[in-house]
Design a protein around this motif. Sequence first.
Motif, PDB file in Angstrom:
ATOM      1  N   LEU A   1      -1.946  69.418 -76.553  1.00 22.34           N
ATOM      2  CA  LEU A   1      -2.168  68.000 -76.043  1.00 22.34           C
ATOM      3  C   LEU A   1      -2.111  67.588 -74.523  1.00 22.34           C
ATOM      4  O   LEU A   1      -2.796  66.748 -73.974  1.00 22.34           O
ATOM      5  CB  LEU A   1      -1.177  67.244 -76.876  1.00 22.34           C
ATOM      6  N   THR A   2      -1.347  68.447 -73.870  1.00 23.45           N
ATOM      7  CA  THR A   2      -1.072  68.168 -72.418  1.00 23.45           C
ATOM      8  C   THR A   2      -2.018  68.707 -71.372  1.00 23.45           C
ATOM      9  O   THR A   2      -2.019  68.205 -70.220  1.00 23.45           O
ATOM     10  CB  THR A   2       0.395  68.768 -71.738  1.00 23.45           C
ATOM     11  N   ASP A   3      -3.051  69.348 -71.920  1.00 27.98           N
ATOM     12  CA  ASP A   3      -3.970  70.078 -71.191  1.00 27.98           C
ATOM     13  C   ASP A   3      -3.136  70.756 -70.031  1.00 27.98           C
ATOM     14  O   ASP A   3      -3.496  70.479 -68.688  1.00 27.98           O
ATOM     15  CB  ASP A   3      -5.212  68.989 -70.882  1.00 27.98           C
ATOM     16  N   PRO A   4      -2.484  71.665 -70.159  1.00 28.50           N
ATOM     17  CA  PRO A   4      -1.736  72.144 -69.075  1.00 28.50           C
ATOM     18  C   PRO A   4      -2.290  73.077 -68.388  1.00 28.50           C
ATOM     19  O   PRO A   4      -3.400  73.551 -68.461  1.00 28.50           O
ATOM     20  CB  PRO A   4      -0.678  73.168 -69.833  1.00 28.50           C
ATOM     21  N   LYS A   5      -1.764  73.572 -66.952  1.00 29.32           N
ATOM     22  CA  LYS A   5      -2.272  74.269 -66.172  1.00 29.32           C
ATOM     23  C   LYS A   5      -1.889  75.877 -66.326  1.00 29.32           C
ATOM     24  O   LYS A   5      -2.364  76.810 -66.155  1.00 29.32           O
ATOM     25  CB  LYS A   5      -1.817  74.027 -64.675  1.00 29.32           C
ATOM     26  N   LEU A   6      -0.793  75.914 -66.970  1.00 26.85           N
ATOM     27  CA  LEU A   6       0.191  77.098 -67.267  1.00 26.85           C
ATOM     28  C   LEU A   6       0.457  76.829 -68.528  1.00 26.85           C
ATOM     29  O   LEU A   6       1.353  76.026 -68.990  1.00 26.85           O
ATOM     30  CB  LEU A   6       1.080  77.535 -66.543  1.00 26.85           C
ATOM     31  N   LEU A   7       0.288  77.898 -69.634  1.00 33.32           N
ATOM     32  CA  LEU A   7       0.445  77.730 -71.026  1.00 33.32           C
ATOM     33  C   LEU A   7       1.402  78.915 -71.549  1.00 33.32           C
ATOM     34  O   LEU A   7       1.140  80.106 -71.159  1.00 33.32           O
ATOM     35  CB  LEU A   7      -0.712  77.718 -71.901  1.00 33.32           C
ATOM     36  N   ILE A   8       2.567  78.705 -71.899  1.00 36.29           N
ATOM     37  CA  ILE A   8       3.581  79.933 -72.345  1.00 36.29           C
ATOM     38  C   ILE A   8       3.839  79.775 -73.836  1.00 36.29           C
ATOM     39  O   ILE A   8       4.378  78.664 -74.218  1.00 36.29           O
ATOM     40  CB  ILE A   8       4.834  79.741 -71.508  1.00 36.29           C
ATOM     41  N   VAL A   9       3.467  80.843 -74.442  1.00 40.06           N
ATOM     42  CA  VAL A   9       3.692  80.882 -75.877  1.00 40.06           C
ATOM     43  C   VAL A   9       4.578  81.803 -76.219  1.00 40.06           C
ATOM     44  O   VAL A   9       4.240  83.030 -75.839  1.00 40.06           O
ATOM     45  CB  VAL A   9       2.465  80.965 -76.646  1.00 40.06           C
ATOM     46  N   ASP A  10       5.781  81.819 -76.886  1.00 46.05           N
ATOM     47  CA  ASP A  10       6.806  82.830 -77.123  1.00 46.05           C
ATOM     48  C   ASP A  10       6.761  83.165 -78.586  1.00 46.05           C
ATOM     49  O   ASP A  10       6.959  82.203 -79.436  1.00 46.05           O
ATOM     50  CB  ASP A  10       8.104  81.963 -76.932  1.00 46.05           C
ATOM     51  N   GLU A  11       6.288  84.368 -79.053  1.00 42.60           N
ATOM     52  CA  GLU A  11       6.091  84.779 -80.565  1.00 42.60           C
ATOM     53  C   GLU A  11       5.416  83.714 -81.323  1.00 42.60           C
ATOM     54  O   GLU A  11       6.041  83.145 -82.523  1.00 42.60           O
ATOM     55  CB  GLU A  11       7.523  85.168 -80.917  1.00 42.60           C
ATOM     56  N   PRO A  12       4.070  83.147 -81.072  1.00 39.84           N
ATOM     57  CA  PRO A  12       3.648  82.185 -81.469  1.00 39.84           C
ATOM     58  C   PRO A  12       3.106  82.604 -83.192  1.00 39.84           C
ATOM     59  O   PRO A  12       2.801  81.504 -83.928  1.00 39.84           O
ATOM     60  CB  PRO A  12       2.384  81.934 -80.760  1.00 39.84           C
TER      61      PRO A  12
END
Length: 245
Positions: A149-160
């Motif tokens: 939703l936030t349209d991020p510049k950096l996306l971090i996904v942990d064990e998604p």
Amino acid sequence: MSLKIEHLVGGYGQVPVLKDVTFDVEPGELVGLIGLNGAGKSTTINHVIGLLRPFSGSISLDGMTIKNNEEQYKQSIAYVPETPILYDELTLREHLELTMTAYGLDKKKAWERGKELLKTFRLDNKLDWFPAKFSKGMKQKVMICCAFLTDPKLLIVDEPFYGLDPLAVHELIRLINRAKRHKTAVLMSTHVLDTAERYCDRFVLLTNGRVKASGTLKDLRKQASDANASLDDIYLKMARDGADD
């Protein structure tokens, strides 16, 4: 926006878990962060999102450090944790509205994105549900919706991928690929190595708080002296070698 981690030493209390960790994630790139339990993956992520401060070294987004630009730095990042974190007293609708407020989003545009995300993950008819009604997979989908939703510049996904059904995994990968096309830098920690091998552009293998190897699959095969090795083969060999360091 590029993420740069340079000579990072950090951990909890006075004990360094990370020992001179250096790697980067470029805009439009998916980098897989892999390693055994206790190798330092979660500690690295906690430093990047600002939950821990480095003992030494630096973390920056296009030269912007959390120390000097805390609010702007954090609002450039979206994070999907391994364990979903939801507020029991808030509905799904209220979780999305809280995210919009925290990131200062235009609510009309954010709801347009939100409705698309909810439909993608089959949550569009559950806006007034509380977390107590959600399965683990549904809670994970809520976290994913809030992050994208936030349209991020950096996306971090942990064990998604844990807890997600195959269709949801497919949709998550589609969203990550779309974010990459919009030049989002993506850092993903995962043990699902066959999926990582198919979709990550580069890899960072941590062992005992150090970068054991990094690069493309071709680079890792060269370091492992096996031109046909799978990521799983390389991971197991280097992890075992690292355990003997």
